[in-house]
Design an enzyme around this catalytic site. Structure first.
Site, mmCIF file in Angstrom:
data_model
loop_
_atom_site.group_PDB
_atom_site.id
_atom_site.type_symbol
_atom_site.label_atom_id
_atom_site.label_comp_id
_atom_site.label_asym_id
_atom_site.label_seq_id
_atom_site.Cartn_x
_atom_site.Cartn_y
_atom_site.Cartn_z
ATOM 1 N N SER A 190 -25.243 7.036 -16.338
ATOM 2 C CA SER A 190 -24.928 6.004 -15.367
ATOM 3 C C SER A 190 -26.176 5.660 -14.577
ATOM 4 C CB SER A 190 -23.835 6.480 -14.398
ATOM 5 O OG SER A 190 -23.741 5.559 -13.318
ATOM 6 N N SER A 239 -13.466 4.029 -9.158
ATOM 7 C CA SER A 239 -13.064 5.060 -10.126
ATOM 8 C C SER A 239 -12.192 4.459 -11.223
ATOM 9 C CB SER A 239 -12.358 6.222 -9.429
ATOM 10 O OG SER A 239 -11.202 5.797 -8.749
ATOM 11 N N GLU A 290 0.850 -1.212 0.000
ATOM 12 C CA GLU A 290 0.000 0.000 0.000
ATOM 13 C C GLU A 290 0.869 1.240 0.000
ATOM 14 O OE1 GLU A 290 -3.217 0.297 -1.135
ATOM 15 O OE2 GLU A 290 -3.577 -1.284 0.342
ATOM 16 N N HIS A 291 0.492 2.198 -0.822
ATOM 17 C CA HIS A 291 1.250 3.453 -0.980
ATOM 18 C C HIS A 291 2.668 3.182 -1.488
ATOM 19 C CE1 HIS A 291 -1.708 6.322 0.623
ATOM 20 N NE2 HIS A 291 -2.077 5.336 1.422
ATOM 21 N N GLY A 318 -16.453 4.765 -3.436
ATOM 22 C CA GLY A 318 -15.870 5.437 -2.280
ATOM 23 C C GLY A 318 -15.551 4.486 -1.140
ATOM 24 N N ALA A 319 -15.431 3.196 -1.439
ATOM 25 C CA ALA A 319 -15.187 2.198 -0.395
ATOM 26 C C ALA A 319 -13.756 1.694 -0.430
ATOM 27 C CB ALA A 319 -16.158 1.024 -0.560
ATOM 28 N N GLY A 320 -12.893 2.366 -1.177
ATOM 29 C CA GLY A 320 -11.510 1.917 -1.283
ATOM 30 C C GLY A 320 -11.353 0.704 -2.182
ATOM 31 N N ASP A 370 -4.237 0.794 -9.319
ATOM 32 C CA ASP A 370 -5.660 0.500 -9.499
ATOM 33 C C ASP A 370 -5.998 0.208 -10.957
ATOM 34 O OD1 ASP A 370 -5.725 1.055 -6.836
ATOM 35 O OD2 ASP A 370 -6.846 2.932 -7.016
ATOM 36 N N SER A 407 -11.835 0.909 -5.468
ATOM 37 C CA SER A 407 -11.411 1.449 -6.762
ATOM 38 C C SER A 407 -12.482 1.402 -7.843
ATOM 39 C CB SER A 407 -10.140 0.730 -7.228
ATOM 40 O OG SER A 407 -9.449 1.583 -8.081
#
Ligand code: ADP
Ligand code: MG
Length: 376
Positions: A61, A122, A27-28, A116-118, A166, A120
């Site tokens: 959408s 997006s 992560e990161h 928005g739940a981590g 992602d 991904s």
């Protein structure tokens, strides 16, 4: 009649699906050009699409009610389209920026990836649209090329300074495997992850919180890492090995030390996790996940009370290990559990959340699924 035909009055030319992801460990590390180990989720964003010859991009959408957003692709510019429609518009913009002669399209999006739940959503959205454009306009771009386009779309048009994980996960993961990715040169290996064969399950606990702090903090952390690499005379923190960590830390100002320690130890955890997977010892991932969470909590400082509680409650309930996944400040926690313990561990975490006065977490079971593809 399907949704697309209802909206646009004719059938789509095709349909493309791109999954959300959870990252097992790493992560990161992507924007530090290090290593990550994501799996794709069965949940996908689907894009039905048809080319338009008049240069208009029309976007719909199912998540966003009935309205169709219309923009002219030639007029696209960063900041010009805000809200959800910015993500698909960004992809058309990034393709044109990269010199690909793409024009208009009409798109209808549907999704079962929580937003928005981590997880991904997006990137899943960007990758579904990128794949649709690739086929509609016969661009012939490879999955890594499309991932770079989608990342550029999110960085430069939407304005989120994300790394490459992602988009690569969504486009390049394979069913039954985790993607061991080198974020510097995008070399990758599919590492088999047979959870069911090992009698294990991977729980995803969506805390349903997203702290606002996250947006600015992500950019600040990224900048801190780049500053540390610069002070150490390295191209990226990925170039710092564990043997050189003590000397590097002694050389850095106080505020950068924990960031560097996280990145270096996290890259090591990815290597250890891959070694355990290759040896077929999946349960050995558990302590690595929990150590990764401690590093994110104590060194990188991107966890929050909700993710910390989900991790500690899952481990107390018998999980082999657990960690937050994704950028942090909320989002989801993954917990590696015996298959028979999935229900009880989820129940224990839910009870702990109730006791703490938090919202009821949403629970999924993750199975390594196939990356983005055309489905119709
Ligand atoms: P994450 O990627 O972790 O889900 P982000 O904040 O990065 O969270 O992205 C979520 C955003 O992506 C949503 O707020 C929305 O703008 C957009 N998005 C995701 N899925 C869809 C969808 N199916 N339809 C429209 N917009 C979506
Ligand atoms: Mg995102």
């Amino acid at each position: 009649m399907n949704t697309f035909a209802q909206i646009y009055g004719r059938a789509p030319e095709g349909e493309w699906a791109a999954p959300g992801r959870v990252n097992l460990i790493g992560e990161h590390t992507d924007y530090n050009l290090g290593f990550v180990l994501p799996i794709a989720l069965p949940q996908t964003v689907r894009a039905q699409a048809r080319r338009r010859d008049d240069g208009l991009l029309r976007l719909h959408s199912t998540r966003e009610g009935g309205a169709v957003v219309e923009v002219a692709v030639a007029d696209l510019a960063p900041g010009g389209v805000t809200g959800w429609a910015g993500y698909p518009a960004a992809v058309a913009w990034a393709l044109r920026e990269a010199g690909h002669e793409v024009g208009g399209a009409e798109l209808s999006l549907d999704s079962d990836v929580p937003t928005g739940a981590g997880l991904s959503s997006s990137a899943a959205l960007e990758c579904a649209v990128a794949l649709a454009y690739n086929d509609l306009y016969g661009l012939g771009l490879s999955a890594p090329e499309l991932a770079l386009i989608a990342q550029r779309a999110e960085n430069a048009f939407v304005g989120v300074p994300c790394g490459i994980m992602d988009q690569m996960a969504s486009l390049c993961c394979r069913a039954g495997a985790a993607l061991h990715l080198d974020s510097r040169d995008l070399t990758m290996r599919q590492v088999p992850v047979d959870l069911a064969g090992a009698g294990l399950a991977l729980l995803v606990l969506d805390t349903r919180v997203k702290h606002d702090l996250g947006d600015g903090a992500y950019a600040a952390l990224r900048a801190g890492c780049e500053r540390a690499a610069g002070l150490l005379g390295l191209p990226a923190l990925r170039d710092l090995g564990p043997a050189d960590l003590p000397a590097a830390l002694a050389h850095l100002p106080d505020e950068l030390r924990p960031l560097v320690r996280h990145v270096v130890t996290e890259n090591e955890r990815v290597a250890e996790a891959v070694a355990h997977l290759d040896a077929g010892d999946l349960a050995a991932l558990g302590p690595i996940l929990t150590a990764g969470h401690a590093s994110l909590r104590d060194d990188y400082r991107v966890s929050c009370p909700e993710t910390d509680l989900a991790v500690s409650a899952a481990v107390a309930a018998g999980a082999h290990g657990a960690r937050m996944t994704g950028g942090g400040f909320g989002g989801s926690v993954i917990a590696l559990v015996d298959a028979t313990a999935a229900g009880p561990v989820a129940a224990e975490v839910t009870a702990a959340f109730r006791e703490a006065g938090y919202a009821t977490p949403r629970t999924l079971t993750a199975v390594p699924a196939e990356g983005a593809r055309r489905i119709a």
